[in-house]
Write a protein that holds these residues in place. Structure first.
Motif, PDB file in Angstrom:
ATOM      1  N   THR A  16      67.050  68.413  -8.480  1.00  0.00           N
ATOM      2  CA  THR A  16      65.797  67.707  -8.210  1.00  0.00           C
ATOM      3  C   THR A  16      65.262  68.236  -6.873  1.00  0.00           C
ATOM      4  N   ARG A  83      66.701  70.132 -14.806  1.00  0.00           N
ATOM      5  CA  ARG A  83      65.985  70.345 -13.547  1.00  0.00           C
ATOM      6  C   ARG A  83      64.677  69.551 -13.589  1.00  0.00           C
ATOM      7  N   TYR A  84      64.375  68.889 -12.490  1.00  0.00           N
ATOM      8  CA  TYR A  84      63.140  68.070 -12.412  1.00  0.00           C
ATOM      9  C   TYR A  84      62.056  68.818 -11.655  1.00  0.00           C
ATOM     10  N   SER A  85      60.811  68.552 -12.051  1.00  0.00           N
ATOM     11  CA  SER A  85      59.663  69.162 -11.378  1.00  0.00           C
ATOM     12  C   SER A  85      59.487  68.536  -9.996  1.00  0.00           C
ATOM     13  N   MET A  88      58.801  65.031 -10.078  1.00  0.00           N
ATOM     14  CA  MET A  88      59.897  64.419 -10.849  1.00  0.00           C
ATOM     15  C   MET A  88      59.451  63.769 -12.159  1.00  0.00           C
ATOM     16  N   ASN A  89      58.213  64.034 -12.576  1.00  0.00           N
ATOM     17  CA  ASN A  89      57.748  63.467 -13.844  1.00  0.00           C
ATOM     18  C   ASN A  89      58.135  64.321 -15.043  1.00  0.00           C
ATOM     19  N   GLU A  90      58.457  65.574 -14.773  1.00  0.00           N
ATOM     20  CA  GLU A  90      58.867  66.428 -15.884  1.00  0.00           C
ATOM     21  C   GLU A  90      60.291  66.912 -15.684  1.00  0.00           C
ATOM     22  N   ARG A  91      60.983  67.035 -16.817  1.00  0.00           N
ATOM     23  CA  ARG A  91      62.366  67.476 -16.753  1.00  0.00           C
ATOM     24  C   ARG A  91      62.573  68.636 -17.725  1.00  0.00           C
ATOM     25  N   ASP A 229      66.972  61.124  -7.959  1.00  0.00           N
ATOM     26  CA  ASP A 229      67.404  61.724  -9.228  1.00  0.00           C
ATOM     27  C   ASP A 229      67.177  60.720 -10.357  1.00  0.00           C
ATOM     28  N   THR A 231      67.836  60.899 -13.450  1.00  0.00           N
ATOM     29  CA  THR A 231      68.779  60.978 -14.586  1.00  0.00           C
ATOM     30  C   THR A 231      69.469  59.632 -14.832  1.00  0.00           C
TER      31      THR A 231
END
Ligand code: AMP
Length: 302
Positions: A16, A83-85, A88-91, A229, A231
């Motif tokens: 992240t 992996r997050y953008s 953090m809205n896209e994974r 994070d 997740t």
């Protein structure tokens, strides 16, 4: 009241904007069990390889989590990397290695067969059904999670499992994909025809929406200064939600509303640190305090 969960116990590699971990305890059933264990004893049905050691077991130890149903076989445990953008809205999923999970056939230890609260985590719907056929009596409550992969590839099997499910807990994309309906309220009506009488739509930073035949309820995601994070937030939400219901042993409008708040509370703690770090070391008093803050956050007079 014991709560049974079936799902993945895994090693995750996470990246992240706040950092990176190579190999940490993950899996939907891990997040679910840790979250639910603050409310009620949890029974885990899952599979791991011989790389799962006392170090990982120690994370569950001392909690009300029964690992008798955690089968250990030669080979590697399920491994997932994501992996997050930047926002953090896209994974992006970088790796999914099923390993021993590919041959998973859930087998309930004898003492688990009296479970009356059951959560069917995101696995093959045929395996989800096989858990239900192993319990002795009709459970009081069955919750289910699934994902695009199963909605696409095993729609008939999923429909069969949904006939025996009371609460479906999925995200908005999955809701639209399952029902072919963009509008979430209309989508819920489709879901009711499939079996569940309650649909809980997990919407990440937008919170969660519950649609029942007779009422609706919405909770925000708790506003946090630090999100490191995301997740497992959805799995911890499900654990808090089902754990609370199993603890009060009552499923009605009042308990379902409170369950939404506890789900959101457990999800919010999870995202504050990497993996299960924060989730595994909470105090019950922290959970209660945050639930009270939720009440303040959303209360108003008309
Ligand atoms: P969530 O962030 O709620 O989607 O859950 C993430 C967790 O799900 C991670 O800890 C992964 O190990 C696990 N996971 C990822 N892909 C799968 C899959 N296909 N089946 C089961 N578990 C998965």
């Amino acid at each position: 009241m014991s709560l049974l969960v079936v799902g993945s116990v895994a090693f995750d590699a996470l990246e992240t904007p706040f950092g990176k971990v190579d190999r940490t305890l993950g899996g939907a059933a891990s997040y679910f069990a840790l979250a639910a264990s603050y409310f009620t004893p949890v029974r885990v049905v899952a599979i791991v390889g011989d790389d799962f050691t006392d170090k990982q077991r120690a994370i569950f130890k001392g909690r009300k989590i029964d690992l008798t149903g955690l089968e250990q076989v030669p080979g590697k445990s399920f491994f997932w990397a994501g992996r997050y953008s930047q926002n953090m809205n896209e994974r992006t999923t970088l790796a999914t290695e099923l390993n021993v999970f590919a041959d998973f056939r859930p087998a309930l230890p004898e003492p688990y067969r009296d479970s009356s609260f059951i959560f069917l985590g995101n696995i093959d719907p045929t395996l989800q059904s096989s858990v239900l056929t192993q319990v002795r009596r009709k459970p009081q409550l069955v919750g289910l999670d699934t994902m695009n992969y199963w909605i696409d590839r095993t729609p008939t099997e999923l429909q069969e499992t949904l006939k025996h499910t009371q609460i479906l807990m999925i995200n908005d994309d999955e809701t639209r994909q399952l029902t072919g309906e963009h509008n979430l309220l209309r989508a819920a009506k489709h879901v009711f025809k499939m079996g569940p009488r309650t649909l809980v739509i997990k919407r990440g930073e937008h919170g969660a929406l519950m649609v029942h035949h007779k009422f609706m309820f919405s909770v925000p995601a708790f506003p946090l200064e630090e999100v490191r994070d995301p997740t497992g937030a959805g799995d911890a939400f499900a654990g808090g939600f089902m754990g609370y219901l199993a603890a009060v042993r009552r499923v009605n409008e009042q308990s379902l509303r409170a369950a939404m708040v506890y789900g959101s509370v457990l999800g919010s703690f999870t995202v504050e640190r990497f993996g299960v770090e924060r989730l595994a070391k909470l105090k019950r008093s922290e959970i209660t305090a945050r639930a009270k803050l939720f009440s303040k956050l959303t209360s108003f007079k008309l």
